[in-house]
Design an enzyme around this catalytic site. Structure first.
Site, PDB file in Angstrom:
ATOM      1  N   ARG A 203       0.853  -1.185   0.000  1.00  0.00           N
ATOM      2  CA  ARG A 203       0.000   0.000   0.000  1.00  0.00           C
ATOM      3  C   ARG A 203       0.892   1.240   0.000  1.00  0.00           C
ATOM      4  NH1 ARG A 203      -3.630  -2.573  -1.811  1.00  0.00           N
ATOM      5  NH2 ARG A 203      -5.554  -3.150  -0.759  1.00  0.00           N
ATOM      6  N   HIS A 251      -1.508   0.791  -9.858  1.00  0.00           N
ATOM      7  CA  HIS A 251      -2.186  -0.180  -8.980  1.00  0.00           C
ATOM      8  C   HIS A 251      -2.771  -1.340  -9.805  1.00  0.00           C
ATOM      9  CE1 HIS A 251      -4.298  -0.660  -4.840  1.00  0.00           C
ATOM     10  NE2 HIS A 251      -4.212  -1.834  -5.439  1.00  0.00           N
TER      11      HIS A 251
HETATM   12  P1  NDP Z   1      -1.896 -11.818   4.221  1.00  0.00           P
HETATM   13  O1  NDP Z   1      -2.710 -11.318   5.355  1.00  0.00           O
HETATM   14  O2  NDP Z   1      -2.151 -13.194   3.705  1.00  0.00           O
HETATM   15  O3  NDP Z   1      -0.343 -11.767   4.624  1.00  0.00           O
HETATM   16  C1  NDP Z   1       0.196 -10.711   5.341  1.00  0.00           C
HETATM   17  C2  NDP Z   1       1.640 -11.061   5.731  1.00  0.00           C
HETATM   18  O4  NDP Z   1       2.217  -9.927   6.374  1.00  0.00           O
HETATM   19  C3  NDP Z   1       1.711 -12.216   6.711  1.00  0.00           C
HETATM   20  O5  NDP Z   1       2.837 -13.034   6.434  1.00  0.00           O
HETATM   21  C4  NDP Z   1       1.898 -11.518   8.058  1.00  0.00           C
HETATM   22  O6  NDP Z   1       2.602 -12.275   9.028  1.00  0.00           O
HETATM   23  C5  NDP Z   1       2.740 -10.330   7.648  1.00  0.00           C
HETATM   24  N1  NDP Z   1       2.586  -9.230   8.609  1.00  0.00           N
HETATM   25  C6  NDP Z   1       1.472  -8.514   8.905  1.00  0.00           C
HETATM   26  N2  NDP Z   1       1.741  -7.597   9.857  1.00  0.00           N
HETATM   27  C7  NDP Z   1       3.062  -7.745  10.160  1.00  0.00           C
HETATM   28  C8  NDP Z   1       3.936  -7.099  11.081  1.00  0.00           C
HETATM   29  N3  NDP Z   1       3.509  -6.100  11.884  1.00  0.00           N
HETATM   30  N4  NDP Z   1       5.214  -7.524  11.151  1.00  0.00           N
HETATM   31  C9  NDP Z   1       5.660  -8.533  10.357  1.00  0.00           C
HETATM   32  N5  NDP Z   1       4.879  -9.191   9.456  1.00  0.00           N
HETATM   33  C10 NDP Z   1       3.597  -8.793   9.373  1.00  0.00           C
HETATM   34  O7  NDP Z   1      -2.018 -10.750   3.043  1.00  0.00           O
HETATM   35  P2  NDP Z   1      -1.867 -10.972   1.469  1.00  0.00           P
HETATM   36  O8  NDP Z   1      -0.571 -11.648   1.210  1.00  0.00           O
HETATM   37  O9  NDP Z   1      -3.088 -11.582   0.894  1.00  0.00           O
HETATM   38  O10 NDP Z   1      -1.861  -9.452   0.941  1.00  0.00           O
HETATM   39  C11 NDP Z   1      -0.884  -8.518   1.374  1.00  0.00           C
HETATM   40  C12 NDP Z   1      -1.270  -7.131   0.893  1.00  0.00           C
HETATM   41  O11 NDP Z   1      -1.068  -7.010  -0.511  1.00  0.00           O
HETATM   42  C13 NDP Z   1      -2.731  -6.731   1.054  1.00  0.00           C
HETATM   43  O12 NDP Z   1      -3.024  -6.371   2.390  1.00  0.00           O
HETATM   44  C14 NDP Z   1      -2.841  -5.561   0.106  1.00  0.00           C
HETATM   45  O13 NDP Z   1      -2.505  -4.377   0.784  1.00  0.00           O
HETATM   46  C15 NDP Z   1      -1.771  -5.843  -0.937  1.00  0.00           C
HETATM   47  N6  NDP Z   1      -2.366  -6.091  -2.261  1.00  0.00           N
HETATM   48  C16 NDP Z   1      -1.940  -5.338  -3.305  1.00  0.00           C
HETATM   49  C17 NDP Z   1      -2.471  -5.523  -4.570  1.00  0.00           C
HETATM   50  C18 NDP Z   1      -1.992  -4.719  -5.726  1.00  0.00           C
HETATM   51  O14 NDP Z   1      -2.552  -4.854  -6.834  1.00  0.00           O
HETATM   52  N7  NDP Z   1      -0.964  -3.897  -5.577  1.00  0.00           N
HETATM   53  C19 NDP Z   1      -3.480  -6.555  -4.830  1.00  0.00           C
HETATM   54  C20 NDP Z   1      -3.834  -7.312  -3.666  1.00  0.00           C
HETATM   55  C21 NDP Z   1      -3.284  -7.075  -2.427  1.00  0.00           C
HETATM   56  P3  NDP Z   1       1.948 -13.650   9.637  1.00  0.00           P
HETATM   57  O15 NDP Z   1       1.943 -14.619   8.472  1.00  0.00           O
HETATM   58  O16 NDP Z   1       2.893 -14.057  10.693  1.00  0.00           O
HETATM   59  O17 NDP Z   1       0.572 -13.278  10.101  1.00  0.00           O
HETATM   60  C1  OXD Z   2      -6.812  -5.382  -3.332  1.00  0.00           C
HETATM   61  C2  OXD Z   2      -6.051  -4.563  -4.257  1.00  0.00           C
HETATM   62  O1  OXD Z   2      -6.621  -5.274  -2.117  1.00  0.00           O
HETATM   63  O2  OXD Z   2      -6.377  -4.530  -5.445  1.00  0.00           O
HETATM   64  O3  OXD Z   2      -7.618  -6.207  -3.811  1.00  0.00           O
HETATM   65  O4  OXD Z   2      -5.049  -3.919  -3.878  1.00  0.00           O
END
Ligand code: NDP
Ligand code: OXD
Length: 288
Positions: A203, A251
């Site tokens: 983000r 994006h």
């Molecule tokens: P998940 O919730 O599956 O994974 C999040 C990961 O981040 C987990 O491994 C988690 O650790 C880790 N994490 C969260 N908080 C912390 C912290 N404070 N310290 C260390 N590690 C942390 O999310 P997704 O993989 O599905 O998606 C990630 C992000 O990608 C979304 O939230 C969105 O913002 C972004 N996104 C962007 C898109 C784009 O087109 N640019 C499209 C879709 C998503 P743990 O496994 O230990 O919980």
């Molecule tokens: C989502 C994105 O969160 O597109 O789906 O970033």
């Protein structure tokens, strides 16, 4: 959804009276709390930072979107962005446009290059697996320790420093929470290897924008690929536009596909109606 669940009645929330079982939302619509029999809230985004979690009705489970096509799309984007730096295409693109000179850079092997990933969840984990298959050294940072073949798992503040110091290319795939906001800042960049690259697909609010420009000016970072921004669309005249060290994409790193997403949403509707735990249920106290 109608094809998958023929008995489903789909209504616009504004004309829904006060009885709906499941809400499919992108942002929190006003008056959601009036639906007393709500059994689930299904976010149509992979992230939930666009929702003000405090305003959601309590005790109604919330799930976010998981979509195999979206994951595959994110893998493609990250592989492309990593390989572009790994094989110096960013340099050759510039030299081609500027009319040379001919410059030969001996290609490194993937096994000589370390890629770090912040966030090893649905998307970060899948991207890590793909880069391991391509032969890269891969390290990932998450809250909990992970066992992913070929991936060095880093946790906590020391793990964050470790990953900054190891990575020549760093991908951010964290969710946006109060703990991760502005995590890509001057302090973090100053721990990174000189001449490394950033790929931000998490983000926009993960990145302190002025600190990125500082890191690029200092040579700490050699380039950045940015897909997400504090303000989207990225405003005209923003310093990132026209900066030849930065590649801006609008994006588009990953987009859901209605066909594959519908399978997943339909399954979560069935689960909600049976009173079962949802797939990808959000832990509201953690914020992701
Ligand atoms: P998940 O919730 O599956 O994974 C999040 C990961 O981040 C987990 O491994 C988690 O650790 C880790 N994490 C969260 N908080 C912390 C912290 N404070 N310290 C260390 N590690 C942390 O999310 P997704 O993989 O599905 O998606 C990630 C992000 O990608 C979304 O939230 C969105 O913002 C972004 N996104 C962007 C898109 C784009 O087109 N640019 C499209 C879709 C998503 P743990 O496994 O230990 O919980
Ligand atoms: C989502 C994105 O969160 O597109 O789906 O970033």
């Amino acid at each position: 959804l109608k094809r998958r669940l023929p008995d489903l009645r789909l209504v616009d929330i504004d004309n829904a009276g006060d009885a709906i079982d499941i809400a499919l939302i992108w942002k929190v619509p006003p008056g959601l709390e009036r639906f007393g029999n709500l059994r689930a809230i299904l976010s149509l985004g992979a992230g939930v930072d666009q929702l003000d979690l405090d305003t959601l009705p309590k005790n109604v489970p919330l799930a976010r979107l998981k979509d195999d096509s979206l994951t595959a799309c994110m893998i493609d984007y990250c592989r492309l962005a990593v390989l572009r730096y790994h094989r110096d295409f960013h340099l050759y693109e510039r030299l081609s446009r500027e009319g040379g000179p001919w410059r030969y850079e001996l290609p490194k092997r993937t096994s000589e290059r370390c890629v770090g990933i912040l966030g090893l969840g649905e998307l970060g984990g899948a991207v890590a697996g793909d880069l391991v298959s391509a032969g890269f050294q891969v390290a990932g940072w998450s809250r909990s320790r992970k066992e992913v073949a070929g991936v060095r798992s880093c946790i906590g503040p020391e793990g964050l420093e470790e990953i900054a110091a190891m990575s020549e290319i760093l991908i951010n795939l964290l969710p946006l929470t109060p703990q991760t906001e502005n995590i890509l800042n001057r302090q973090f960049f100053s721990k990174m290897r000189v001449g490394s690259y950033l790929i931000n697909v998490g983000r926009g609010r993960h990145l302190a924008e002025d600190d990125l420009l500082w890191a690029l000016d200092e040579g700490r970072l050699a380039g950045a690929t940015l897909d997400v921004f504090r303000t989207e669309p990225l405003p005209a005249g923003h310093p990132f536009w026209g900066d030849r060290r930065i590649l801006v994409t609008p994006h588009i790193a990953a987009a859901g596909n209605p066909e594959t997403a519908a399978d997943y949403v339909a399954e979560n509707i069935r689960r909600a109606l049976r009173g079962e735990r949802l797939l990808n249920q959000v832990d509201v106290s953690r914020g992701y």
